[in-house]
Design an enzyme around this catalytic site. Structure first.
Site, PDB file in Angstrom:
ATOM      1  N   MET A 128      33.983 -12.151 -11.489  1.00 33.68           N
ATOM      2  CA  MET A 128      34.430 -10.765 -11.325  1.00 33.68           C
ATOM      3  C   MET A 128      35.829 -10.727 -10.711  1.00 33.68           C
ATOM      4  O   MET A 128      36.645  -9.871 -11.065  1.00 33.68           O
ATOM      5  CB  MET A 128      33.441  -9.991 -10.455  1.00 33.68           C
ATOM      6  N   ASP A 143      52.369   0.069 -15.480  1.00 32.76           N
ATOM      7  CA  ASP A 143      53.044   0.941 -14.522  1.00 32.76           C
ATOM      8  C   ASP A 143      54.547   0.694 -14.487  1.00 32.76           C
ATOM      9  O   ASP A 143      55.346   1.635 -14.433  1.00 32.76           O
ATOM     10  CB  ASP A 143      52.454   0.730 -13.127  1.00 32.76           C
TER      11      ASP A 143
END
Length: 218
Positions: A128, A143
């Protein structure tokens, strides 16, 4: 290994394929991993962001107005991996021993692939963390480049590799080896460290020699 640990490992084998983040009442909970031994665990994940020509040129030449896109995305990916348990509610907080983020640029397809490799010595894996690292790295690229392309597509985030788990069969084999004079704990620890998909075949052969010597001509 205590009887409690042995029972817990056996239960984990029985519950493979089940959703372990739900208890018998169907309530979400964090999985208790206390009975697992610490092993060296590694995971690698990747994902891709498709960009237009202007973004690809800016990233590959280091001319984006916000600065070195890949350098910032690399740090962001590492930070994301380190903070995985703060983002995914039922993940354990893991002390990683390694976190690398690399990038592969594909000019033909105008895409950038992020690859995150994580490692730890612990009771549960770091897959994860690897996937979170990839996700944050790719979001950072978006971004920093969104002024040039708001249609960038992030996708194909998936696990590439995972190793380091120790199965109940291995523990059983370790208990047999532990009873053999002159081998003992150091050999068991070696099995714990190197046990992964690439050595399971060797362990299976040893298992056959111990339990079914007739099958290998002994």
């Amino acid at each position: 290994m205590t009887q409690e640990n042995e029972l817990d490992i056996n239960n984990q084998e029985k519950n493979k394929g089940k959703l372990t983040h739900f208890n018998e009442a169907g309530e979400a909970h964090m999985v208790d991993v206390h009975a697992k031994d610490d092993t060296y665990r590694v995971a690698k994940a990747c994902g891709t962001i498709k960009v237009n020509g202007a973004v690809y040129k800016a990233v590959s030449t280091g001319t984006a107005k916000k600065g070195d896109v890949l350098a910032v995305a690399r740090i962001a990916g590492i930070m994301g991996a380190k903070n995985n348990s703060m983002l995914i509610p039922l993940c354990h907080a893991i002390a990683m021993t390694k976190c690398d983020v690399e990038f592969e640029l594909d000019e033909k397809n105008s895409s950038i692939t992020a690859i995150c490799t994580t490692a730890c010595v612990g009771k549960t894996g770091v897959e994860m963390e690897a996937m979170t690292g990839v996700s944050v790295a790719l979001l950072t690229i978006y971004d920093m480049c969104k002024a040039l392309d708001r249609g960038m597509e992030i996708g194909q985030i998936h696990l590439l590799e995972k190793s380091g788990e120790v199965t109940a069969r291995t523990f059983g084999l370790c208990r047999i080896i532990n009873d053999i004079d002159g081998i003992g704990t150091p050999f068991i620890r070696l099995i714990m460290i190197v046990h992964n998909a690439r050595v399971r075949f060797i362990l299976q052969i040893i298992h056959r020699i111990v339990f079914r010597p007739d099958s290998v001509g002994i």
